[in-house]
Scaffold this active site. Structure first.
Site, PDB file in Angstrom:
ATOM      1  N   PRO A 186      38.861  26.993   5.381  1.00  0.00           N
ATOM      2  CG  PRO A 186      38.004  28.131   3.539  1.00  0.00           C
ATOM      3  CD  PRO A 186      38.584  26.800   3.965  1.00  0.00           C
ATOM      4  CG  ASP A 187      36.552  30.302  11.156  1.00  0.00           C
ATOM      5  OD1 ASP A 187      35.387  30.673  10.892  1.00  0.00           O
ATOM      6  OD2 ASP A 187      36.931  29.973  12.287  1.00  0.00           O
ATOM      7  CG  ASN A 217      27.585  18.785   7.967  1.00  0.00           C
ATOM      8  OD1 ASN A 217      26.456  19.155   7.708  1.00  0.00           O
ATOM      9  ND2 ASN A 217      28.669  19.544   7.740  1.00  0.00           N
ATOM     10  CE  LYS A 233      30.968  28.637  15.686  1.00  0.00           C
ATOM     11  NZ  LYS A 233      30.228  27.578  15.031  1.00  0.00           N
ATOM     12  CE  LYS A 252      34.502  29.809  14.829  1.00  0.00           C
ATOM     13  NZ  LYS A 252      35.113  29.062  13.760  1.00  0.00           N
ATOM     14  CG  ASP A 266      35.051  22.053  11.983  1.00  0.00           C
ATOM     15  OD1 ASP A 266      34.791  23.261  11.833  1.00  0.00           O
ATOM     16  OD2 ASP A 266      34.452  21.317  12.801  1.00  0.00           O
TER      17      ASP A 266
END
Ligand SMILES: Cc1cc2nc3c(=O)[nH]c(=O)nc-3n(C[C@H](O)[C@H](O)[C@H](O)COP(=O)(O)O)c2cc1C
Length: 409
Positions: free
Chosen positions: A306-307, A210, A340, A344, A278
């Site tokens: 993975p987050d 990105n 969010k 999260k 993502d």
């Protein structure tokens, strides 16, 4: 937050001088003592009487006043201050500072000082973008002068562009972050910052990524380090250099970024400013995927990455006292950021609008909202460095609070 601090405010001759009256009021509200030096040109725009009434102190202007020099000489004026603020900083006074002139009391005090200096430029857009002013500002920055603004907008001269002096609230925020910085309130604290994009390989030569430039994340890491924190910066591939005074770990993919974050060990604060992809290719090819004429383009199967933010936010004994995430959105900015934050499990979200029209990705400025349990704060459009300083000062305040105050949030 400015209790016991002494500000020497130098008011030069620009239309924005009227805003320095509001600035004095706000600085004093925060507990600072303000003493003013007014240039001859400045006195054409605001009266010494107004400055005196608001600062409740004498106003200085004449270098050769026998009384002033015996009671409060030009050297003493700077010795007595914790910080010098030039607001408005005209093109003229910036040029005089850069050239090292000492041709009036304001310039002499600025040359004689060893205290930090904050300048809030205000001038016509063409004066601000003139090569002479650009060069003067560059010289002053190299010598350690801090700048706040100028902002973009409509001007008194019926033009539009950069040159408007920052609003008094923004100047107060810059004063606070500079004075907090001299105290190094994050000494002894450990910080982790992620920054930049990630690159997810499709094959050995192609990747998904990105437009994140890393400018905001790197500025935050540097700002935390200036406040005394021991910082690990985990950076995706970016063109900006490694900031001084901290450890930078270079990674490519989200998997590598997570591993580097976990390897950083226990930290007091984690700021996840990286734009982590993502998704990644489910099965990256081991060799370059060949283009075959007459066949369909290959389908790339994606799988979630993975987050990192959610992983670092997970409750447990090793969780940082403060986890800050970033939300880059192109629509419903605040609503998405609030969602969010709870999804999260992080403490704060810095929400920034990255629609192409804002120029945030890769640009120098950022307009953010800070979302916490206490609500949503809209910050004015600021240079990315100023956003970083302001966030670092807030982090320092938060980590400096007694535990009971944290629990009450
Ligand atoms: C009506 C008027 C408005 C001005 N506004 C500005 C300004 O906003 N910024 C600036 O750099 N100079 C401005 N100037 C020019 C300065 O007043 C001039 O350069 C002066 O010498 C500045 O002196 P000082 O920097 O010692 O205060 C203005 C002049 C006039 C007559």
């Amino acid at each position: 937050m400015l209790h016991g601090k002494r500000i020497l405010l130098i008011v030069a001759g620009g239309i924005a001088a009227f805003k320095s009256l509001e600035l004095i009021r706000r600085l004093r509200e925060r507990g600072a003592a303000v003493r003013c030096v007014l240039t001859d040109a400045g006195a054409r725009f605001v009266t010494p009487l107004s400055l005196q009434a608001l600062s409740e102190d004498r106003v200085y202007g004449d270098m050769f006043s026998l009384t002033d020099e015996s009671e409060m000489g030009h050297i003493q004026l700077s010795r007595d201050a914790d910080l010098l603020v030039v607001a408005p900083a005209t093109a003229n006074i910036l040029a005089r500072m850069a050239a090292g002139l000492a041709d009036d009391l304001a310039a002499t005090v600025l040359l004689a000082t060893d205290k930090p200096v904050l300048a809030a430029p205000a001038m016509n857009v063409r004066m601000w973008t003139h090569a002479a002013t650009v060069a003067n500002v560059e010289i002053l920055k190299k010598r350690g002068v801090t700048f706040v603004g100028p902002n973009d907008g409509a001007m008194a001269c019926n033009e539009h562009g950069p040159g408007r002096m920052s609003e008094p609230a923004e100047i107060v925020a810059a004063v606070e972050s500079m004075l907090v910085a001299t105290q190094r309130p994050l000494a002894g604290k450990r910080a982790l910052v992620t920054s930049g994009p990630t690159r997810e390989a499709i094959d050995p030569v192609r990747y998904i990524s990105n437009h994140s430039s890393g400018k905001q994340g790197h500025a935050i890491a540097a700002a935390l380090a200036r406040l005394g924190a021991e910082v690990t910066l985990v950076s995706g591939p970016v063109a900006v250099g490694d900031p001084a005074g901290l450890r930078t770990v270079h990674v490519e993919s989200a998997d590598q970024m997570l591993a580097a974050c976990l390897a950083a060990g226990r930290v007091d604060v984690a700021v996840c400013a990286a734009a982590v992809a993502d998704w990644k290719a489910a099965k990256p090819a081991g060799a370059k995927i060949k283009k075959k004429t007459g066949t369909q383009p290959p389908a790339i199967e994606l799988t979630p990455n993975p987050d990192i933010l959610a992983t670092l936010s997970k409750p447990g004994p090793g969780r940082p006292a403060l986890v800050v995430g970033f939300a880059a959105e192109t629509e419903d900015l605040v609503a998405n950021a609030i969602a969010k934050r709870s999804r999260k499990g992080c403490d704060w979200i810095v929400a920034n609008d990255v629609s192409p029209a804002t120029g945030t990705f890769g640009g120098e400025r950022n307009t953010v909202h800070l979302v916490s349990a206490e609500g949503v704060e809209a910050w004015p459009t600021l240079a990315k460095g100023d956003v970083a300083d302001r966030l670092a000062a807030r982090i320092a305040l938060h980590l400096g609070r007694p535990r009971s105050a944290e629990a009450a949030e």
